[in-house]
Design a protein around this motif. Structure first.
Motif, PDB file in Angstrom:
ATOM      1  N   ILE A   1      12.655  -2.888  -5.989  1.00 48.43           N
ATOM      2  CA  ILE A   1      13.553  -2.245  -5.037  1.00 48.43           C
ATOM      3  C   ILE A   1      14.059  -0.989  -5.720  1.00 48.43           C
ATOM      4  N   ALA A   2      13.766   0.159  -5.122  1.00 45.35           N
ATOM      5  CA  ALA A   2      14.056   1.432  -5.779  1.00 45.35           C
ATOM      6  C   ALA A   2      14.787   2.382  -4.848  1.00 45.35           C
TER       7      ALA A   2
ATOM      8  N   GLN B   1       0.837  -1.197   0.000  1.00 43.55           N
ATOM      9  CA  GLN B   1       0.000   0.000   0.000  1.00 43.55           C
ATOM     10  C   GLN B   1       0.874   1.251   0.000  1.00 43.55           C
ATOM     11  N   GLU B   2       1.963   1.187   0.734  1.00 45.29           N
ATOM     12  CA  GLU B   2       2.938   2.280   0.803  1.00 45.29           C
ATOM     13  C   GLU B   2       4.334   1.684   0.684  1.00 45.29           C
ATOM     14  N   PRO B   3       5.276   2.430   0.109  1.00 45.55           N
ATOM     15  CA  PRO B   3       6.657   1.931   0.063  1.00 45.55           C
ATOM     16  C   PRO B   3       7.177   1.660   1.463  1.00 45.55           C
ATOM     17  N   PHE B   4       7.982   0.618   1.625  1.00 47.79           N
ATOM     18  CA  PHE B   4       8.572   0.366   2.929  1.00 47.79           C
ATOM     19  C   PHE B   4      10.080   0.178   2.776  1.00 47.79           C
ATOM     20  N   ALA B   5      10.805   0.598   3.798  1.00 47.02           N
ATOM     21  CA  ALA B   5      12.263   0.599   3.749  1.00 47.02           C
ATOM     22  C   ALA B   5      12.816  -0.802   3.900  1.00 47.02           C
ATOM     23  N   LEU B   6      13.957  -1.021   3.263  1.00 46.09           N
ATOM     24  CA  LEU B   6      14.645  -2.296   3.410  1.00 46.09           C
ATOM     25  C   LEU B   6      15.464  -2.330   4.699  1.00 46.09           C
TER      26      LEU B   6
ATOM     27  N   VAL C   1      13.784   1.470  -0.991  1.00 47.35           N
ATOM     28  CA  VAL C   1      12.469   1.019  -0.519  1.00 47.35           C
ATOM     29  C   VAL C   1      11.935  -0.057  -1.455  1.00 47.35           C
ATOM     30  N   VAL C   2      10.962  -0.777  -0.954  1.00 49.18           N
ATOM     31  CA  VAL C   2      10.201  -1.704  -1.805  1.00 49.18           C
ATOM     32  C   VAL C   2       8.892  -1.021  -2.150  1.00 49.18           C
ATOM     33  N   ARG C   3       8.605  -0.931  -3.416  1.00 50.50           N
ATOM     34  CA  ARG C   3       7.361  -0.297  -3.878  1.00 50.50           C
ATOM     35  C   ARG C   3       6.991  -0.878  -5.229  1.00 50.50           C
ATOM     36  N   THR C   4       5.948  -0.325  -5.812  1.00 49.42           N
ATOM     37  CA  THR C   4       5.545  -0.726  -7.161  1.00 49.42           C
ATOM     38  C   THR C   4       5.868   0.389  -8.151  1.00 49.42           C
ATOM     39  N   MET C   5       5.559   0.151  -9.405  1.00 45.58           N
ATOM     40  CA  MET C   5       5.976   1.017 -10.512  1.00 45.58           C
ATOM     41  C   MET C   5       5.359   2.412 -10.427  1.00 45.58           C
TER      42      MET C   5
END
Length: 445
Positions: A409-410, A323-328, A369-373
């Motif tokens: 991973i961005a 739902q929201e980017p989260f940190a690695l 972070v892990v997120r989508t496009m």
């Protein structure tokens, strides 16, 4: 009175038909009425000639109270005296004929592991009534096929067949067989009422049609067999267009509207169980074939995407895990941690997952972070060369339908890992680096 075994049975024009079932174990669905008693008697009498093993089943729906219970006892007594194995089922009634039929099919399934097929006593006039009823409702060609043998699927891929040995015999022939062979039967009084649509067709429409066009029921039977052949051809052609895929199905491009319509109906109505599918939806899907690649059409909580040479139809599925980017990197930790394993997982080196990607963990920035496009994402290809992420995914033939569901991973707009697809050249493993193994679904299919 229990039927005697006659010296000569009236033929019913069926001897050549029984050759199809030679060596089979056949269970006859018997209600005790004329048609099913004629069928059970005929198969019983001819069993040895065709090496057929005959049994019976009786389904008491409980919809006529004591009368239906008495009918079931009649069937049980007749089978017992003639040494025909019988399986009985009973229920407490149903809200509709459709519900009763569903239950009845369930009973057939229960005996199916022990037999090759279940036989029902549908005949020539039943077939004509079905075709006329479907025609009056504006049915497609499939509704004109009438009553045919049909395969039903069981668990573990096993199938059994519902057969209709009397389907080319008229009601008049069956009644003559009953009389000639002194076969007892019971009458279901609801068959004489015009409260049901099929009964009105049986008592009024079909007799009037036979009077106007003698032999109409037989002619309708011939028509339904031709329709069944045509429908089988179109259905086979349509099935070749449909392929199962990740999260949905693809339908290959087809200019033939009849074949395309069947393929789309198979996906939307049968596989996705969407009952509100309309001709307007079909028109939009047919037109989408000619649209530019990447165009889409949303309907009934489904989305169809135009791809090269095909449409991909998938359920509308959000990405609830991102739902929201989260940190690695978790706060206060010095290493690569905080990974949400339901979205992205660290895999062992010997993982059987063929899409495990090897990443140098020391090259993952602290702000990753892990997120989508997102719009503007770019990706440095493994081996060199930077591309817009969308163009890269197009080159790799990743369906548009799934691009917003792939974990990335961005670092800012720089994409370091496209999970299940590829890693950036920036995080490739170097000698002495800390290798991480990252696995996720393969979205290439």
């Amino acid at each position: 009175m229990i039927a005697r075994l006659p010296t000569v049975c009236y033929n019913l024009r069926m001897n050549t038909e029984l050759a199809r079932y030679a060596g089979s174990k056949i269970c006859v669905a018997c209600s005790g009425g004329r048609d099913s008693m004629a069928l059970l008697h005929y198969l019983w009498h001819n069993a040895s000639e065709w090496n057929i093993t005959v049994s019976a089943l009786n389904c008491d729906h409980g919809m006529r109270g004591e009368q239906s219970a008495a009918d079931s006892r009649f069937v049980a007594d007749w089978c017992a005296k003639n040494k025909i194995p019988l399986t009985r089922f009973s229920a407490d009634g149903f809200p509709s004929e459709a519900a009763a039929r569903e239950w009845r099919i369930g009973c057939y399934l229960k005996v199916s592991p022990f037999v090759d097929c279940v036989a029902t006593a549908h005949h020539l006039d039943d077939n004509a009534e079905t075709v006329l009823f479907n025609l009056a409702r504006g049915s497609s060609l499939a509704g004109m096929c009438g009553i045919t043998d049909e395969d039903l699927s069981l668990a573990a891929g096993k199938k059994f067949t519902l057969i209709r040995p009397l389907i080319n015999c008229s009601r008049r022939e069956i009644e003559k067989y009953i009389a000639d062979n002194d076969i007892p039967y019971v009458d279901d009084q609801t068959n004489f009422s015009d409260d049901y649509t099929r009964n009105r067709i049986r008592h009024n429409v079909l007799p009037a049609l036979e009077q106007a066009v003698p032999g109409a029921a037989a002619a309708i039977y011939r028509f339904s067999r031709l329709a069944a052949e045509d429908e089988k051809y179109y259905a086979n052609a349509a099935s070749e267009l449909v392929k199962s895929s990740v999260c949905g199905y693809t339908v290959s491009y087809c200019k033939d509207r009849s074949v395309f319509a069947r393929a789309v109906r198979d996906v939307v109505a049968r596989r996705f169980q969407k009952k509100d599918y309309t001709s307007a939806h079909f028109d939009a899907l047919f037109a989408l074939q000619s649209a530019a690649t990447g165009k889409k059409f949303s309907f009934l909580n489904l989305t169809a995407y135009k791809e090269e040479g095909r449409l991909r139809i998938a359920e509308d599925m959000p990405s609830p895990d991102i739902q929201e980017p989260f940190a690695l990197y978790a706060e206060g930790k010095s290493g690569f941690c905080g990974l949400k394993l339901d979205v992205l997982k660290l895999a062992p080196q010997d993982s059987p997952d063929t899409r495990v990607l090897r990443v140098d963990g020391d090259k993952i920035p602290r702000d990753a972070v892990v997120r989508t496009m997102r719009s503007g994402d770019r990706f440095k290809k493994f081996g060199g060369g930077t591309k817009n992420l969308g163009d890269f995914l197009t080159d790799r033939k990743i369906p548009v339908a799934f691009r917003d569901k792939i974990p990335l991973i961005a670092s800012g707009s720089e994409i370091l890992v496209v999970c299940g697809v590829e890693i950036s050249d920036k995080v490739k493993v170097e000698e002495g680096g800390r290798t991480l193994y990252i696995a996720s679904a393969d979205f290439r299919k």
